[in-house]
Design a protein around this motif. Structure first.
Motif, PDB file in Angstrom:
ATOM      1  N   GLN A 115      49.537  65.889  65.317  1.00 44.34           N
ATOM      2  CA  GLN A 115      49.386  65.007  63.825  1.00 44.34           C
ATOM      3  C   GLN A 115      49.850  66.058  62.913  1.00 44.34           C
ATOM      4  OE1 GLN A 115      48.112  62.225  62.886  1.00 44.34           O
ATOM      5  NE2 GLN A 115      48.382  61.688  65.315  1.00 44.34           N
ATOM      6  N   PRO A 116      49.970  65.668  61.832  1.00 47.35           N
ATOM      7  CA  PRO A 116      50.368  66.693  60.726  1.00 47.35           C
ATOM      8  C   PRO A 116      49.490  67.774  60.309  1.00 47.35           C
ATOM      9  CG  PRO A 116      50.865  64.299  60.061  1.00 47.35           C
ATOM     10  CD  PRO A 116      50.209  64.328  61.138  1.00 47.35           C
ATOM     11  N   GLY A 117      50.233  69.188  60.380  1.00 50.39           N
ATOM     12  CA  GLY A 117      49.345  70.149  60.324  1.00 50.39           C
ATOM     13  C   GLY A 117      48.752  70.852  61.482  1.00 50.39           C
ATOM     14  N   GLU A 118      48.881  70.305  62.601  1.00 50.36           N
ATOM     15  CA  GLU A 118      47.947  70.764  63.789  1.00 50.36           C
ATOM     16  C   GLU A 118      48.905  71.970  64.631  1.00 50.36           C
ATOM     17  OE1 GLU A 118      45.341  66.950  65.566  1.00 50.36           O
ATOM     18  OE2 GLU A 118      47.356  67.479  66.512  1.00 50.36           O
ATOM     19  N   GLY A 119      50.346  71.962  64.570  1.00 54.24           N
ATOM     20  CA  GLY A 119      50.777  72.850  65.526  1.00 54.24           C
ATOM     21  C   GLY A 119      52.278  72.915  65.118  1.00 54.24           C
ATOM     22  N   HIS A 120      53.129  73.838  65.857  1.00 50.90           N
ATOM     23  CA  HIS A 120      54.256  74.046  65.625  1.00 50.90           C
ATOM     24  C   HIS A 120      55.096  73.762  66.973  1.00 50.90           C
ATOM     25  CE1 HIS A 120      53.166  76.536  62.350  1.00 50.90           C
ATOM     26  NE2 HIS A 120      52.999  77.457  63.027  1.00 50.90           N
ATOM     27  N   LEU A 121      56.193  72.959  66.688  1.00 55.47           N
ATOM     28  CA  LEU A 121      57.011  72.507  67.769  1.00 55.47           C
ATOM     29  C   LEU A 121      58.578  73.227  67.943  1.00 55.47           C
ATOM     30  CD1 LEU A 121      57.440  70.262  70.061  1.00 55.47           C
ATOM     31  CD2 LEU A 121      58.684  68.981  68.429  1.00 55.47           C
ATOM     32  N   ILE A 122      58.841  73.705  69.125  1.00 56.10           N
ATOM     33  CA  ILE A 122      59.987  74.432  69.611  1.00 56.10           C
ATOM     34  C   ILE A 122      60.728  73.452  70.380  1.00 56.10           C
ATOM     35  CG2 ILE A 122      61.037  76.560  70.220  1.00 56.10           C
ATOM     36  CD1 ILE A 122      59.368  77.014  67.741  1.00 56.10           C
ATOM     37  N   SER A 123      61.868  73.156  70.229  1.00 61.50           N
ATOM     38  CA  SER A 123      62.749  72.406  71.004  1.00 61.50           C
ATOM     39  C   SER A 123      64.019  73.185  71.572  1.00 61.50           C
ATOM     40  CB  SER A 123      63.087  70.901  70.364  1.00 61.50           C
ATOM     41  OG  SER A 123      63.791  70.359  71.039  1.00 61.50           O
ATOM     42  N   ALA A 124      64.085  73.040  72.918  1.00 61.06           N
ATOM     43  CA  ALA A 124      65.208  74.006  73.286  1.00 61.06           C
ATOM     44  C   ALA A 124      65.792  73.235  74.374  1.00 61.06           C
ATOM     45  CB  ALA A 124      64.637  75.487  73.936  1.00 61.06           C
ATOM     46  N   SER A 170      68.843  74.309  69.786  1.00 58.89           N
ATOM     47  CA  SER A 170      67.376  74.817  69.815  1.00 58.89           C
ATOM     48  C   SER A 170      66.992  74.588  68.098  1.00 58.89           C
ATOM     49  CB  SER A 170      66.973  76.327  70.140  1.00 58.89           C
ATOM     50  OG  SER A 170      67.932  77.009  69.220  1.00 58.89           O
ATOM     51  N   ILE A 171      65.683  74.456  68.211  1.00 61.29           N
ATOM     52  CA  ILE A 171      65.173  74.118  66.577  1.00 61.29           C
ATOM     53  C   ILE A 171      63.618  74.338  66.569  1.00 61.29           C
ATOM     54  CG2 ILE A 171      64.820  71.759  66.719  1.00 61.29           C
ATOM     55  CD1 ILE A 171      65.870  71.816  63.707  1.00 61.29           C
ATOM     56  N   GLY A 172      63.135  74.960  65.673  1.00 66.15           N
ATOM     57  CA  GLY A 172      61.540  74.818  65.484  1.00 66.15           C
ATOM     58  C   GLY A 172      61.088  74.017  64.313  1.00 66.15           C
ATOM     59  N   ALA A 215      54.037  74.051  70.701  1.00 64.53           N
ATOM     60  CA  ALA A 215      54.349  73.275  71.919  1.00 64.53           C
ATOM     61  C   ALA A 215      55.753  73.417  72.291  1.00 64.53           C
ATOM     62  CB  ALA A 215      54.146  71.676  71.438  1.00 64.53           C
ATOM     63  N   LEU A 216      56.148  73.515  73.342  1.00 65.54           N
ATOM     64  CA  LEU A 216      57.621  73.763  73.738  1.00 65.54           C
ATOM     65  C   LEU A 216      58.200  72.666  74.405  1.00 65.54           C
ATOM     66  CD1 LEU A 216      57.059  77.524  75.377  1.00 65.54           C
ATOM     67  CD2 LEU A 216      58.033  77.005  73.040  1.00 65.54           C
ATOM     68  N   ILE A 217      59.219  72.044  74.108  1.00 66.86           N
ATOM     69  CA  ILE A 217      59.832  70.952  74.875  1.00 66.86           C
ATOM     70  C   ILE A 217      61.467  71.278  74.997  1.00 66.86           C
ATOM     71  CG2 ILE A 217      58.178  69.286  73.903  1.00 66.86           C
ATOM     72  CD1 ILE A 217      60.307  68.342  71.993  1.00 66.86           C
ATOM     73  N   GLY A 218      62.085  70.716  76.032  1.00 68.97           N
ATOM     74  CA  GLY A 218      63.407  70.835  76.152  1.00 68.97           C
ATOM     75  C   GLY A 218      63.654  71.313  77.721  1.00 68.97           C
ATOM     76  N   GLY A 219      64.979  71.000  77.946  1.00 69.02           N
ATOM     77  CA  GLY A 219      65.305  71.154  79.405  1.00 69.02           C
ATOM     78  C   GLY A 219      65.677  72.675  79.565  1.00 69.02           C
ATOM     79  N   ASN A 222      54.682  67.227  78.889  1.00 73.17           N
ATOM     80  CA  ASN A 222      55.638  66.405  79.208  1.00 73.17           C
ATOM     81  C   ASN A 222      55.910  65.568  77.882  1.00 73.17           C
ATOM     82  OD1 ASN A 222      55.866  67.211  81.935  1.00 73.17           O
ATOM     83  ND2 ASN A 222      54.131  65.978  82.486  1.00 73.17           N
ATOM     84  N   SER A 223      57.118  65.438  77.644  1.00 68.79           N
ATOM     85  CA  SER A 223      57.625  64.744  76.194  1.00 68.79           C
ATOM     86  C   SER A 223      58.259  63.557  76.814  1.00 68.79           C
ATOM     87  CB  SER A 223      58.514  65.855  75.484  1.00 68.79           C
ATOM     88  OG  SER A 223      58.725  65.162  74.162  1.00 68.79           O
ATOM     89  N   ASP A 224      57.688  62.357  76.032  1.00 73.13           N
ATOM     90  CA  ASP A 224      58.124  60.932  76.295  1.00 73.13           C
ATOM     91  C   ASP A 224      58.397  60.526  74.898  1.00 73.13           C
ATOM     92  OD1 ASP A 224      58.970  58.379  76.718  1.00 73.13           O
ATOM     93  OD2 ASP A 224      57.765  58.247  78.657  1.00 73.13           O
ATOM     94  N   THR A 225      59.269  61.022  73.996  1.00 74.59           N
ATOM     95  CA  THR A 225      59.513  60.670  72.843  1.00 74.59           C
ATOM     96  C   THR A 225      59.462  59.419  72.333  1.00 74.59           C
ATOM     97  OG1 THR A 225      60.222  62.896  72.346  1.00 74.59           O
ATOM     98  CG2 THR A 225      60.619  61.406  70.880  1.00 74.59           C
ATOM     99  N   ALA A 226      60.168  58.549  73.386  1.00 73.07           N
ATOM    100  CA  ALA A 226      60.407  57.090  72.955  1.00 73.07           C
ATOM    101  C   ALA A 226      59.308  56.376  73.060  1.00 73.07           C
ATOM    102  CB  ALA A 226      61.590  56.488  73.815  1.00 73.07           C
ATOM    103  N   LEU A 227      58.550  56.786  74.126  1.00 78.44           N
ATOM    104  CA  LEU A 227      57.057  56.085  74.155  1.00 78.44           C
ATOM    105  C   LEU A 227      56.157  56.373  73.166  1.00 78.44           C
ATOM    106  CD1 LEU A 227      55.248  54.371  76.160  1.00 78.44           C
ATOM    107  CD2 LEU A 227      54.686  56.684  77.172  1.00 78.44           C
TER     108      LEU A 227
END
Length: 327
Positions: free
Chosen positions: A114-123, A127-129, A255-259, A284-289
Motif C-alpha cells: 500500500q502507499p507508504g509501506e515499503g520500497h520496491l527494487i526491480s532487477a 533495474s529501478i527502485g 521487496a526485491l523482484i525480477g529475474g 513471487n510477483s504476479d503483477t497482472a493478477l
C-alpha cells in the motif's frame, strides 16, 4: 459472454494478462507479444496495438468481455495516455473511464505494498527502485536505461562481463584467464569472433543483451572468479538503490523482484550484507493478477487519484531536483 476485470502487465519481451470475476477469482490468463508505451514511435505503437488485439482475440475465444482494465506498461508517461486509451478502445471496446494506466514499476509496487509501506527494487533486463508515499508522492532511483544506468540489471551484468573479457584479451592477447566466462557468453551469442558479438549486441535490443547474464551466472557456478565478482557487484548496485530510497524516503521494508535475483546466490547475499537490519523479501510477483484484482475490487479508484498526482508533475525550473522517470 461473461464479464471480467482485466489486469495487464506490458513488458518489452512479453505482456501478461489476467481476467478475474468480480470476486477476484481467476477466469483466464495468457501471454501476448511484448510492447512498450513509447507510442510516439510508429513501430512501438503498432507493437502495442498488436498485443492488445491478441489479448482481445483470446478473450473472445474464452467468451469473455472486459468491463475494465488496470494496465502497467514499461515506459509509460501521461503524455502517452490518450493514445494508449484509443488503442484499448479499438481493441477491447473500453472507454477511458474504464481504464487505469500506469507504468509497470508502479503497478508492481501496488502489487506488493500500500502507499507508504515499503520500497520496491526491480532487477530484470533493467533495474529501478521506487517508493510511493501515503500522499502519492513517488520517488524513483535508477532506471535510466542501459546506456547510462540500470546498474545491477541483466543488461548491466552482460555488458560488464563483455567488457571484462575484452580487457583481458587486449592485455594478454588471449582469453585464457576468463575462459569459462568467455565460453559461456560466446555460446549464447552463437560465435566467438568479434563480428558475432558486435552483431549480437549492436544489432539487437536490451532484452537480448540482458539474456547474456545467464552465461555470467553459468560461469560463476563453474567457479569463474571474474563472473563471481561481477555478480557480487550487481548485488551491491541493487543494494545502493535501496539505500538511496531509504535516504530519501525513510527506512522501510524492501521487496526485491525480477529475474536477476534468481541468477546466482551471490547477488542476494551481497544485498543482505549491505542492508543489515532491513527487512528484505523476495515475493513471487504476479503483477497482472494483482492488477486484475485491483480493478475487480474497486481499489483502483484510490490509486487513480495517486497516479493523477504523480503523472502530471509541474515543470521543474532549471537547476531544480526531480525524480528520474524510466526511459
Amino acid at each position: 459472454m461473461k464479464k471480467v476485470h482485466l489486469g495487464l502487465d506490458v513488458g518489452g519481451t512479453a505482456s501478461r494478462w489476467v481476467a478475474c470475476d468480480p470476486d477476484g477469482q481467476v477466469v483466464a490468463r495468457g501471454s501476448v507479444d511484448g510492447a512498450t508505451a513509447h507510442v510516439f514511435n510508429p513501430a512501438e505503437r503498432q507493437r502495442l496495438g498488436t498485443a492488445l488485439a491478441q489479448m482481445a482475440a483470446a478473450l473472445v475465444a474464452e467468451d469473455l468481455v472486459a468491463v475494465g482494465m488496470v494496465g502497467g506498461l514499461t515506459g509509460f508517461g501521461s503524455a502517452a495516455a490518450a493514445e494508449i486509451a484509443a488503442l484499448a478502445k479499438e481493441a477491447l471496446g473500453l472507454a477511458p473511464a474504464q481504464l487505469l494506466l500506469t507504468d509497470d514499476i508502479v503497478l508492481a509496487f501496488a502489487a506488493q505494498f500500500q502507499p507508504g509501506e515499503g520500497h520496491l527494487i526491480s532487477a530484470g533486463t533493467g533495474s529501478i527502485g521506487v517508493h510511493v508515499a501515503a500522499d502519492g508522492k513517488m520517488t524513483r532511483v535508477g532506471g535510466r536505461g542501459i546506456l547510462i544506468d540500470d546498474a545491477g540489471s541483466g543488461s548491466w551484468i552482460a555488458l560488464r562481463a563483455l567488457d571484462a573479457i575484452y580487457r583481458v584479451l587486449d592485455r594478454t592477447g588471449s582469453l585464457a584467464e576468463v575462459q569459462r566466462l568467455a565460453g559461456a557468453l560466446f555460446a549464447l551469442v552463437g560465435g566467438s569472433e568479434w563480428h558475432h558479438v558486435r552483431q549480437y549486441v549492436y544489432g539487437g535490443d536490451r532484452g537480448r543483451i540482458g539474456a547474456l547474464a545467464v552465461g555470467v551466472a553459468q560461469a560463476a557456478e563453474a567457479g569463474d572468479a571474474t563472473a563471481l565478482q561481477i555478480l557480487a557487484e550487481a548485488g551491491a548496485e541493487l543494494a545502493r538503490l535501496a539505500q538511496a530510497l531509504q535516504t530519501r524516503a525513510g527506512d522501510r521494508p524492501i521487496a526485491l523482484i525480477g529475474g536477476v535475483l534468481n541468477l546466482h546466490g551471490s547477488i542476494g547475499t551481497e544485498i543482505q550484507n549491505r542492508l543489515p537490519g532491513t527487512p528484505i523479501s523476495q515475493p513471487n510477483s504476479d503483477t497482472a493478477l494483482a492488477a486484475a484484482r485491483l480493478q475487480a475490487s474497486g481499489e483502483e479508484h484510490a490509486w487513480r487519484a495517486i497516479l493523477a498526482s504523480m503523472l502530471t508533475p509541474p515543470v521543474p525550473s532549471l537547476g531544480s531536483s526531480v525524480s528520474a522517470a524510466a526511459p
